[in-house]
Design a protein around this motif. Structure first.
Motif, PDB file in Angstrom:
ATOM      1  N   GLY A 126       0.791  -1.228   0.000  1.00  0.00           N
ATOM      2  CA  GLY A 126       0.000   0.000   0.000  1.00  0.00           C
ATOM      3  C   GLY A 126       0.823   1.277   0.000  1.00  0.00           C
ATOM      4  N   VAL A 127       0.762   2.001   1.092  1.00  0.00           N
ATOM      5  CA  VAL A 127       1.184   3.403   1.142  1.00  0.00           C
ATOM      6  C   VAL A 127       2.618   3.646   0.637  1.00  0.00           C
ATOM      7  CG1 VAL A 127       1.410   5.400   2.667  1.00  0.00           C
ATOM      8  CG2 VAL A 127      -0.443   3.750   3.036  1.00  0.00           C
ATOM      9  N   TRP A 164     -13.946   0.185  13.491  1.00  0.00           N
ATOM     10  CA  TRP A 164     -12.521   0.512  13.632  1.00  0.00           C
ATOM     11  C   TRP A 164     -11.816   0.660  12.286  1.00  0.00           C
ATOM     12  CZ3 TRP A 164      -9.763  -3.381  11.401  1.00  0.00           C
ATOM     13  CH2 TRP A 164     -10.320  -4.667  11.395  1.00  0.00           C
ATOM     14  N   PHE A 165     -12.363   0.064  11.222  1.00  0.00           N
ATOM     15  CA  PHE A 165     -11.745   0.216   9.904  1.00  0.00           C
ATOM     16  C   PHE A 165     -12.460   1.360   9.201  1.00  0.00           C
ATOM     17  CE2 PHE A 165     -10.398  -1.302   5.615  1.00  0.00           C
ATOM     18  CZ  PHE A 165      -9.038  -1.330   5.875  1.00  0.00           C
ATOM     19  N   ASN A 166     -11.750   2.455   9.019  1.00  0.00           N
ATOM     20  CA  ASN A 166     -12.367   3.715   8.591  1.00  0.00           C
ATOM     21  C   ASN A 166     -12.635   3.753   7.093  1.00  0.00           C
ATOM     22  OD1 ASN A 166     -12.463   5.468  11.096  1.00  0.00           O
ATOM     23  ND2 ASN A 166     -10.383   4.646  11.151  1.00  0.00           N
ATOM     24  N   LEU A 167     -13.843   3.389   6.731  1.00  0.00           N
ATOM     25  CA  LEU A 167     -14.249   3.436   5.326  1.00  0.00           C
ATOM     26  C   LEU A 167     -15.007   4.741   5.090  1.00  0.00           C
ATOM     27  CD1 LEU A 167     -15.419  -0.262   4.917  1.00  0.00           C
ATOM     28  CD2 LEU A 167     -13.277   0.755   4.127  1.00  0.00           C
ATOM     29  N   TRP A 198      -3.941   6.654   2.365  1.00  0.00           N
ATOM     30  CA  TRP A 198      -5.004   5.713   1.984  1.00  0.00           C
ATOM     31  C   TRP A 198      -6.324   6.475   1.955  1.00  0.00           C
ATOM     32  CZ3 TRP A 198      -8.569   5.538   5.924  1.00  0.00           C
ATOM     33  CH2 TRP A 198      -8.106   5.781   7.226  1.00  0.00           C
ATOM     34  N   ASP A 243     -15.024   6.271  -0.581  1.00  0.00           N
ATOM     35  CA  ASP A 243     -14.368   4.971  -0.657  1.00  0.00           C
ATOM     36  C   ASP A 243     -15.405   3.850  -0.730  1.00  0.00           C
ATOM     37  OD1 ASP A 243     -12.111   3.343  -0.653  1.00  0.00           O
ATOM     38  OD2 ASP A 243     -11.949   3.282   1.535  1.00  0.00           O
ATOM     39  N   PHE A 262      -4.570  -9.405   9.230  1.00  0.00           N
ATOM     40  CA  PHE A 262      -3.595  -8.308   9.164  1.00  0.00           C
ATOM     41  C   PHE A 262      -4.195  -6.958   9.568  1.00  0.00           C
ATOM     42  CE2 PHE A 262      -1.348  -4.910   6.910  1.00  0.00           C
ATOM     43  CZ  PHE A 262      -0.060  -5.124   7.363  1.00  0.00           C
ATOM     44  N   GLN A 263      -5.418  -6.672   9.101  1.00  0.00           N
ATOM     45  CA  GLN A 263      -6.010  -5.359   9.411  1.00  0.00           C
ATOM     46  C   GLN A 263      -6.411  -5.263  10.888  1.00  0.00           C
ATOM     47  OE1 GLN A 263      -5.652  -3.025   7.352  1.00  0.00           O
ATOM     48  NE2 GLN A 263      -5.675  -3.903   5.306  1.00  0.00           N
ATOM     49  N   LEU A 290      -3.012  -4.483  12.427  1.00  0.00           N
ATOM     50  CA  LEU A 290      -2.440  -3.169  12.091  1.00  0.00           C
ATOM     51  C   LEU A 290      -3.335  -2.009  12.516  1.00  0.00           C
ATOM     52  CD1 LEU A 290       0.012  -1.914  10.383  1.00  0.00           C
ATOM     53  CD2 LEU A 290      -1.698  -1.591   8.611  1.00  0.00           C
ATOM     54  N   VAL A 291      -4.612  -2.098  12.149  1.00  0.00           N
ATOM     55  CA  VAL A 291      -5.506  -0.951  12.341  1.00  0.00           C
ATOM     56  C   VAL A 291      -6.240  -1.043  13.686  1.00  0.00           C
ATOM     57  CG1 VAL A 291      -7.499   0.299  11.399  1.00  0.00           C
ATOM     58  CG2 VAL A 291      -5.748  -0.609   9.851  1.00  0.00           C
ATOM     59  N   PRO A 327      -7.529  -2.995   0.177  1.00  0.00           N
ATOM     60  CA  PRO A 327      -6.842  -1.746   0.502  1.00  0.00           C
ATOM     61  C   PRO A 327      -5.609  -1.440  -0.354  1.00  0.00           C
ATOM     62  CG  PRO A 327      -7.485  -2.865   2.516  1.00  0.00           C
ATOM     63  CD  PRO A 327      -7.761  -3.813   1.378  1.00  0.00           C
ATOM     64  N   ASP A 328      -4.751  -2.435  -0.591  1.00  0.00           N
ATOM     65  CA  ASP A 328      -3.516  -2.092  -1.302  1.00  0.00           C
ATOM     66  C   ASP A 328      -3.779  -1.758  -2.766  1.00  0.00           C
ATOM     67  OD1 ASP A 328      -2.275  -2.392   1.073  1.00  0.00           O
ATOM     68  OD2 ASP A 328      -1.057  -4.128   0.544  1.00  0.00           O
ATOM     69  N   ASP A 352      -4.040  -8.115   2.274  1.00  0.00           N
ATOM     70  CA  ASP A 352      -4.663  -7.212   3.255  1.00  0.00           C
ATOM     71  C   ASP A 352      -6.164  -7.075   3.049  1.00  0.00           C
ATOM     72  OD1 ASP A 352      -2.000  -6.740   3.606  1.00  0.00           O
ATOM     73  OD2 ASP A 352      -2.127  -4.566   3.550  1.00  0.00           O
TER      74      ASP A 352
HETATM   75  N1  FO1 Z   1      -5.286   2.391   7.794  1.00  0.00           N
HETATM   76  C1  FO1 Z   1      -5.399   2.809   9.056  1.00  0.00           C
HETATM   77  O1  FO1 Z   1      -4.393   3.001   9.724  1.00  0.00           O
HETATM   78  N2  FO1 Z   1      -6.639   3.008   9.624  1.00  0.00           N
HETATM   79  C2  FO1 Z   1      -7.796   2.813   8.934  1.00  0.00           C
HETATM   80  O2  FO1 Z   1      -8.874   2.974   9.478  1.00  0.00           O
HETATM   81  C3  FO1 Z   1      -7.669   2.409   7.557  1.00  0.00           C
HETATM   82  C4  FO1 Z   1      -8.783   2.241   6.763  1.00  0.00           C
HETATM   83  C5  FO1 Z   1      -8.614   1.949   5.387  1.00  0.00           C
HETATM   84  C6  FO1 Z   1      -9.718   1.878   4.540  1.00  0.00           C
HETATM   85  C7  FO1 Z   1      -9.558   1.605   3.200  1.00  0.00           C
HETATM   86  C8  FO1 Z   1      -8.271   1.389   2.689  1.00  0.00           C
HETATM   87  O3  FO1 Z   1      -8.128   1.140   1.378  1.00  0.00           O
HETATM   88  C9  FO1 Z   1      -7.175   1.439   3.509  1.00  0.00           C
HETATM   89  C10 FO1 Z   1      -7.321   1.724   4.870  1.00  0.00           C
HETATM   90  N3  FO1 Z   1      -6.223   1.815   5.721  1.00  0.00           N
HETATM   91  C11 FO1 Z   1      -6.370   2.198   7.015  1.00  0.00           C
HETATM   92  C12 FO1 Z   1      -4.875   1.486   5.226  1.00  0.00           C
HETATM   93  C13 FO1 Z   1      -4.566  -0.015   5.311  1.00  0.00           C
HETATM   94  O4  FO1 Z   1      -4.963  -0.572   6.514  1.00  0.00           O
HETATM   95  C14 FO1 Z   1      -3.080  -0.357   5.285  1.00  0.00           C
HETATM   96  O5  FO1 Z   1      -2.260   0.735   5.246  1.00  0.00           O
HETATM   97  C15 FO1 Z   1      -2.737  -1.268   4.187  1.00  0.00           C
HETATM   98  O6  FO1 Z   1      -3.527  -2.400   4.109  1.00  0.00           O
HETATM   99  C16 FO1 Z   1      -1.259  -1.702   4.293  1.00  0.00           C
HETATM  100  O7  FO1 Z   1      -0.756  -1.503   3.076  1.00  0.00           O
END
Ligand code: FO1
Length: 324
Positions: A17-18, A95-98, A74, A102, A157-158, A161-162, A55-56, A44
């Motif tokens: 991802g990021v 907890w998973f911020n959609l 993201w 998105d 994983f989520q 991580l999250v 997400p990725d 992920d």
């Molecule tokens: N990362 C977070 O730290 N907190 C979140 O609530 C979160 C939500 C989310 C929703 C959609 C998406 O595409 C990615 C999101 N991410 C969030 C990023 C993600 O969890 C991770 O950074 C990747 O999966 C690792 O590459």
């Protein structure tokens, strides 16, 4: 130095991802769109509120579209979370911020999956809709899920991580479903025709690992004949982002370029390491790797472009090793 590859196919980037998306962004600005194929991790992926989230692949697509939230890395820029607030009031775990925008992606993805469209076709449709002109491919159309073991047991994983903010030490990482998964024809074709295969500065264990765990993926990389270059995600003994350092240690490896080289093993012909880790150049070369020492921390757009250009120039001087 070995002779450079003379293949003229696209540059293929394997990415999480990021962090990886930043390099993808630099490559996208540097190369013609038809000369770049980005393969995204699906380990992920997670189902939330009945919707399938990838997400990725989404982070890569939104970044390449210039629509990602630049601060978070993201989700969409200028996002709102009204739907999630209502879900919370209705008693759902949020907890998973959609974000609201998105959610549109996940609604479409979920419907298309239900209709039997392959994740590869779905990713292409979303990329085209957001006017991304290079190719974005999920690593597999099958479901592979990265799970992390902590003292609490195995977590998605989520969740690790999250939800739990990666607070506990990871004890192990596994890729559920990988043994039964297969690389797609599109991934195999991209790897076979690649002029260079770049491994983004993503989590080697949790982001690139799920691709390599799919039977046939590694062999396709080795057979390609393209030089395989990793951009090291560890700088000065620490991850640029996320728990890569702790996950390498969980696998019994060191959190430094040597540990990354150990993790990738015979896959690599070269590695790009940060200036802070210049002391590893000699040891990496002794292991038969070509090495580029340069700035790898991408804070600004010009850092992304600079790293993309330097990595491409370096890749042109490398070729696939005889072990391929
Ligand atoms: N990362 C977070 O730290 N907190 C979140 O609530 C979160 C939500 C989310 C929703 C959609 C998406 O595409 C990615 C999101 N991410 C969030 C990023 C993600 O969890 C991770 O950074 C990747 O999966 C690792 O590459």
């Amino acid at each position: 130095m070995r002779p450079a590859s003379n293949k003229s196919g696209p540059v293929v980037l394997l990415s999480g991802g990021v962090g990886g998306a930043k390099l993808a962004d630099g490559l996208y600005r540097t190369l013609a769109p038809e000369s770049l194929t980005v393969i995204g991790n699906v380990g992920d992926d997670i189902e939330r509120h009945g919707l399938w989230v990838s997400p990725d692949v989404d982070i890569l697509t939104y970044t390449l579209a210039g629509m990602v939230d630049a601060e978070k890395g993201w989700g969409f820029a200028d996002e709102t979370f009204h739907a999630l607030a209502i879900l919370r009031r209705l008693g759902e775990e949020t907890w998973f911020n959609l974000g609201d925008r998105d959610l549109a992606t996940h609604i479409l993805r979920t419907r298309l999956r239900r209709e039997g469209v392959r994740p590869t076709g779905i990713a292409a449709r979303i990329a085209a809709g957001l006017e991304v002109r290079c190719t974005v491919l999920p690593a597999t159309d099958d479901t592979v899920q990265t799970h992390v073991q902590t003292e609490k047991g195995w977590l998605h994983f989520q969740e690790y991580l999250v939800r739990d903010r990666a607070e506990a030490a990871p004890l192990d990482v596994r890729c559920e479903g990988a043994d039964e998964a297969r690389p797609t024809p599109e991934v195999l074709s991209a790897l076979a025709g690649a002029s260079a295969i770049l491994l983004a500065p993503s989590n080697p264990v949790a982001s690139i690992g799920p691709m390599l765990a799919v039977p046939g993926f590694r062999d396709a990389m080795l057979r390609s004949g393209a030089p395989r270059i990793a951009v090291c995600p560890i700088v000065g003994g620490r991850s640029l982002k996320g728990p890569s350092d702790r996950m390498l240690k969980a696998k019994g490896l060191t959190a430094d370029p040597m540990g990354v080289a150990d993790w990738y093993g015979d896959l690599l012909d070269g590695m790009v390491v940060d200036e802070a880790d210049a002391q590893f150049e000699g040891m990496l070369k002794e292991r038969g790797l070509e090495v580029l020492v340069t700035g790898t921390v991408m804070q600004k757009a010009r850092d992304r472009d600079g790293l993309a250009e330097a990595t491409l120039a370096f890749a042109r001087t490398c070729s696939a090793s005889p072990k391929a």
